[in-house]
Design a protein around this motif. Structure first.
Motif, PDB file in Angstrom:
ATOM      1  N   GLU A   1       7.643   8.909  -7.223  1.00 48.68           N
ATOM      2  CA  GLU A   1       8.874   8.206  -7.128  1.00 48.68           C
ATOM      3  C   GLU A   1       9.912   7.839  -5.948  1.00 48.68           C
ATOM      4  OE1 GLU A   1       7.640   8.895  -9.768  1.00 48.68           O
ATOM      5  OE2 GLU A   1       5.866   7.591 -10.355  1.00 48.68           O
TER       6      GLU A   1
ATOM      7  N   LEU B   1       1.800   1.716  -3.781  1.00 50.92           N
ATOM      8  CA  LEU B   1       0.992   1.701  -4.461  1.00 50.92           C
ATOM      9  C   LEU B   1       1.245   3.395  -4.076  1.00 50.92           C
ATOM     10  CD1 LEU B   1      -1.757  -0.862  -4.482  1.00 50.92           C
ATOM     11  CD2 LEU B   1       0.006   0.123  -6.490  1.00 50.92           C
ATOM     12  N   LEU B   2       0.639   4.113  -2.739  1.00 51.53           N
ATOM     13  CA  LEU B   2       0.263   5.501  -2.523  1.00 51.53           C
ATOM     14  C   LEU B   2       1.508   6.189  -2.889  1.00 51.53           C
ATOM     15  CD1 LEU B   2      -1.342   7.318  -0.904  1.00 51.53           C
ATOM     16  CD2 LEU B   2       0.606   7.332   0.399  1.00 51.53           C
ATOM     17  N   PHE B   3       2.453   5.909  -2.503  1.00 54.31           N
ATOM     18  CA  PHE B   3       3.882   7.173  -3.828  1.00 54.31           C
ATOM     19  C   PHE B   3       3.742   7.004  -5.527  1.00 54.31           C
ATOM     20  CE2 PHE B   3       5.108   6.549   0.932  1.00 54.31           C
ATOM     21  CZ  PHE B   3       5.217   7.488   0.830  1.00 54.31           C
ATOM     22  N   SER B   4       3.517   5.449  -6.096  1.00 50.10           N
ATOM     23  CA  SER B   4       3.257   5.693  -6.831  1.00 50.10           C
ATOM     24  C   SER B   4       2.442   6.623  -7.842  1.00 50.10           C
ATOM     25  CB  SER B   4       2.994   4.299  -7.567  1.00 50.10           C
ATOM     26  OG  SER B   4       4.429   3.656  -7.733  1.00 50.10           O
ATOM     27  N   ILE B   5       0.940   6.570  -7.228  1.00 49.55           N
ATOM     28  CA  ILE B   5       0.064   7.020  -7.782  1.00 49.55           C
ATOM     29  C   ILE B   5      -0.082   8.555  -7.175  1.00 49.55           C
ATOM     30  CG2 ILE B   5      -2.684   7.688  -6.898  1.00 49.55           C
ATOM     31  CD1 ILE B   5      -2.681   5.125  -6.620  1.00 49.55           C
ATOM     32  N   LEU B   6       1.091   9.082  -6.219  1.00 50.49           N
ATOM     33  CA  LEU B   6       1.239  10.461  -6.250  1.00 50.49           C
ATOM     34  C   LEU B   6       2.133  11.276  -6.780  1.00 50.49           C
ATOM     35  CD1 LEU B   6       0.710  10.500  -1.945  1.00 50.49           C
ATOM     36  CD2 LEU B   6      -0.831  11.460  -3.482  1.00 50.49           C
TER      37      LEU B   6
ATOM     38  N   GLY C   1       8.946   7.305  -2.559  1.00 51.24           N
ATOM     39  CA  GLY C   1       8.644   5.772  -2.517  1.00 51.24           C
ATOM     40  C   GLY C   1       9.742   4.965  -2.200  1.00 51.24           C
TER      41      GLY C   1
ATOM     42  N   ASN D   1      10.682   2.732   0.506  1.00 50.71           N
ATOM     43  CA  ASN D   1      10.507   1.078   0.567  1.00 50.71           C
ATOM     44  C   ASN D   1      12.101   0.583   0.495  1.00 50.71           C
ATOM     45  OD1 ASN D   1       8.389   0.340  -0.617  1.00 50.71           O
ATOM     46  ND2 ASN D   1       8.374   0.671  -2.568  1.00 50.71           N
TER      47      ASN D   1
ATOM     48  N   LEU E   1       0.485  -0.962   0.417  1.00 48.99           N
ATOM     49  CA  LEU E   1      -0.033   0.194   0.299  1.00 48.99           C
ATOM     50  C   LEU E   1       0.354   1.057  -0.144  1.00 48.99           C
ATOM     51  CD1 LEU E   1      -3.061  -1.110   2.426  1.00 48.99           C
ATOM     52  CD2 LEU E   1      -2.956  -1.139  -0.289  1.00 48.99           C
ATOM     53  N   VAL E   2       2.077   1.078   0.450  1.00 51.73           N
ATOM     54  CA  VAL E   2       2.863   3.325   0.802  1.00 51.73           C
ATOM     55  C   VAL E   2       3.624   2.237  -0.349  1.00 51.73           C
ATOM     56  CG1 VAL E   2       5.235   3.394   1.542  1.00 51.73           C
ATOM     57  CG2 VAL E   2       3.165   2.222   3.927  1.00 51.73           C
TER      58      VAL E   2
END
Length: 124
Positions: free
Chosen positions: A47, A39-44, A50, A54, A36-37
């Motif tokens: 990267e 995905l959140l940074f990818s959506i925002l 993110g 990671n 989820l973390v």
């Protein structure tokens, strides 16, 4: 163990603790949090941040994976099976979804939820 407890335990309490055991819920809730973390940074479209987050979650991910394998009575080094495409992934996922193996050389095992502890042996 719920989502919040699993994440806090892996990040705060046992960040780099490769000893002991972790139950299925602790491992899988933490794995979900990591996904989820990411995905959140990818959506925002953040990267770079993110990737840094990671990277910070790499050690606790390896630690909880090692503790989960200890719960199965296996060495944490079996995580290296992830490096074998497909076959290694299938084998490791199969091990990670198995229920706790009972007391072994890595300890007594993770605490059962109160509802499961009240059941007779073999009923869970």
């Amino acid at each position: 163990m719920d989502f919040k407890q699993a994440v806090l335990r892996c990040v705060r309490d046992k960040y780099a603790d490769f000893n002991g055991r972790a139950g299925r819920s602790e491992f899988w809730w933490f794995a979900l949090a990591c996904v989820l973390v990411g995905l959140l940074f990818s959506i925002l479209r953040l990267e770079m941040i993110g990737a840094l987050v990671n990277l910070a979650l790499l050690i606790p991910s390896l630690a909880v994976g090692s503790r989960r394998l200890h719960d199965m009575g296996k060495s944490g080094w079996f995580q290296l099976i992830w490096l074998i495409p497909f076959i290694g992934w299938i084998i490791l996922i199969y091990w990670l979804v198995q229920p706790s193996a009972g007391p072994n050389e890595y300890g007594e095992g993770p605490a059962l939820p109160e509802s499961a502890a009240a059941l007779p042996p073999g009923a869970a």
